[in-house]
Design an enzyme around this catalytic site. Structure first.
Site, PDB file in Angstrom:
ATOM      1  N   GLU A 165     -45.522 -27.338  12.112  1.00 35.23           N
ATOM      2  CA  GLU A 165     -45.984 -28.613  11.562  1.00 35.23           C
ATOM      3  C   GLU A 165     -46.737 -29.379  12.638  1.00 35.23           C
ATOM      4  OE1 GLU A 165     -42.347 -30.529  10.210  1.00 35.23           O
ATOM      5  OE2 GLU A 165     -41.432 -28.566   9.932  1.00 35.23           O
ATOM      6  N   ARG A 217     -40.897 -28.307  -2.387  1.00 35.75           N
ATOM      7  CA  ARG A 217     -40.402 -27.478  -1.278  1.00 35.75           C
ATOM      8  C   ARG A 217     -41.369 -26.332  -1.005  1.00 35.75           C
ATOM      9  NH1 ARG A 217     -37.290 -28.757   2.567  1.00 35.75           N
ATOM     10  NH2 ARG A 217     -35.698 -29.514   1.128  1.00 35.75           N
ATOM     11  N   HIS A 262     -46.728 -30.828   7.342  1.00 34.99           N
ATOM     12  CA  HIS A 262     -45.486 -30.057   7.431  1.00 34.99           C
ATOM     13  C   HIS A 262     -45.672 -28.689   6.757  1.00 34.99           C
ATOM     14  CE1 HIS A 262     -41.328 -28.974   6.690  1.00 34.99           C
ATOM     15  NE2 HIS A 262     -40.824 -30.167   6.912  1.00 34.99           N
ATOM     16  N   ASP A 271     -34.986 -26.086  14.974  1.00 32.66           N
ATOM     17  CA  ASP A 271     -35.621 -27.367  14.628  1.00 32.66           C
ATOM     18  C   ASP A 271     -36.074 -27.996  15.947  1.00 32.66           C
ATOM     19  OD1 ASP A 271     -36.505 -29.597  13.308  1.00 32.66           O
ATOM     20  OD2 ASP A 271     -34.591 -30.064  12.321  1.00 32.66           O
ATOM     21  N   ARG A 316     -45.244 -38.344   0.371  1.00 32.28           N
ATOM     22  CA  ARG A 316     -45.125 -37.063  -0.347  1.00 32.28           C
ATOM     23  C   ARG A 316     -44.534 -37.236  -1.742  1.00 32.28           C
ATOM     24  NH1 ARG A 316     -40.111 -33.622   2.398  1.00 32.28           N
ATOM     25  NH2 ARG A 316     -38.621 -35.325   2.523  1.00 32.28           N
TER      26      ARG A 316
END
Ligand SMILES: O=P(O)(O)OC[C@H]1O[C@@H](O)[C@H](O)[C@@H](O)[C@@H]1O
EC number: 5.1.3.15
Length: 305
Positions: free
Chosen positions: A279, A82, A178, A223, A108
């Site tokens: 991102e 994170r 990201h 978002d 990832r």
């Protein structure tokens, strides 16, 4: 998983690159730890986890870390880190057809290999990591590929991503670098370079498309997928300025869950304040369909002013 003898030989041949266990660098993190590389020279210093070819830190000499890592960091094999720069690929967000597949793809969560390391003449340091399809990836997504991330650490951080599709059929992809940028207070950070562009607000069910008026300052859960964005965005953090440059990518996702972070175990209530995600990548309208053999090739450079 640790460094192989071949990787160790590449790394040890270049001054300023060292193999470390994340527990030495991040003793506060939960989890059993991950193998990481520290890449350091007179111009800057970066930390990269082999899992995900995941940038965890980039500090230009004399400056602050441009990247945020969660205070509730978990460093555990197979779990996404994170903060820093997760690579979302070969799809961004939910898989377009199979919602049981992992969000943001599998790259990832997998271990990448070090395939090159070099000290450049200009004083920067370059490391290349690679991920190829394997039993675990094919169990999720039955396509052959080779992904490479070249990381150049100097007074700027430059990432060069190449994703070659080696499957037999054309395949829809999407990608994001990201990046979690560290800011003193997200509500005071101002993002420039999106003015006048259209974005998809992905929070409402009908996903409206809206034109961005002026600079962007977040004031609640956000978002958004900005489309057809200019090459450069800047973040006035309140302490300095971060410059994000990517000539090839078409989109910029801006994400911060605000108080909804209380429901994200590895962020936690209140910790959303310390970052904003901007991102760069290609998703939604710009998701590329790669033909067999095609290479998706993009770059991104981060710097502080
Ligand atoms: O928790 P994850 O899987 O790392 O995803 C974090 C966020 O990543 C962003 O890119 C998405 O736009 C968000 O919708 C998502 O919540």
């Amino acid at each position: 998983m640790s460094f192989s003898p071949a990787e160790a030989a590449l790394i040890n041949a270049v001054p300023g690159i060292s193999q470390r266990d994340s527990r030495e660098l991040y003793p506060q993190a939960d989890g059993a730890g991950l193998p990481v590389l520290v890449i350091e020279n007179a111009q800057g210093r970066a930390v990269v986890a082999l899992q995900g070819a995941h940038l965890m830190s980039f500090v230009p000499a004399g400056g602050d870390d441009l990247l945020w890592l969660s205070p509730k960091l978990v460093l555990q094999a197979g779990e996404a880190v994170r903060g820093g720069i997760p690579l979302c690929m070969p799809w961004f967000g939910a898989h377009p057809e199979h919602d049981d597949l992992p969000k943001h793809g599998f790259a990832r969560n997998e271990n990448w290999s070090v395939i090159e390391a070099a000290a450049n003449d200009d004083g920067s340091t370059r490391v290349v990591l690679e991920l190829r399809d394997n039993d675990a990836s094919r169990a999720l997504w039955p396509h052959a590929f080779v992904y490479r991330l070249a990381i150049t650490v100097g007074s700027t951080l430059h990432l060069d991503l190449q994703a070659q599709h080696l499957g037999q059929e054309p395949q829809l992809h999407s990608f994001a670098l990201h990046t979690y940028f560290a800011v003193p207070d997200v509500s005071k950070a101002v993002i420039h370079g999106l003015e006048g562009t259209e974005y998809i607000d992905t929070l409402p069910a009908d996903k409206p498309r809206i034109a961005q008026e002026g600079e962007l300052q977040l004031s609640g859960p956000t978002d958004r997928v900005y489309l057809d964005v200019p090459k450069v965005q800047t973040i006035s953090t309140g302490k300095g300025k971060i410059v994000i440059e990517s000539a090839e990518t078409h989109c910029a996702v801006v994400w911060n869950p605000w108080e909804n972070a209380a429901r994200i175990a590895d962020i936690g209530a209140g910790n959303y304040v310390g970052y904003v995600c901007v991102e760069r990548g290609d998703m939604w309208d710009y998701s590329p369909t790669l033909q067999p053999g095609d290479i998706y090739h993009v770059g991104m450079t981060l710097s502080a002013e």
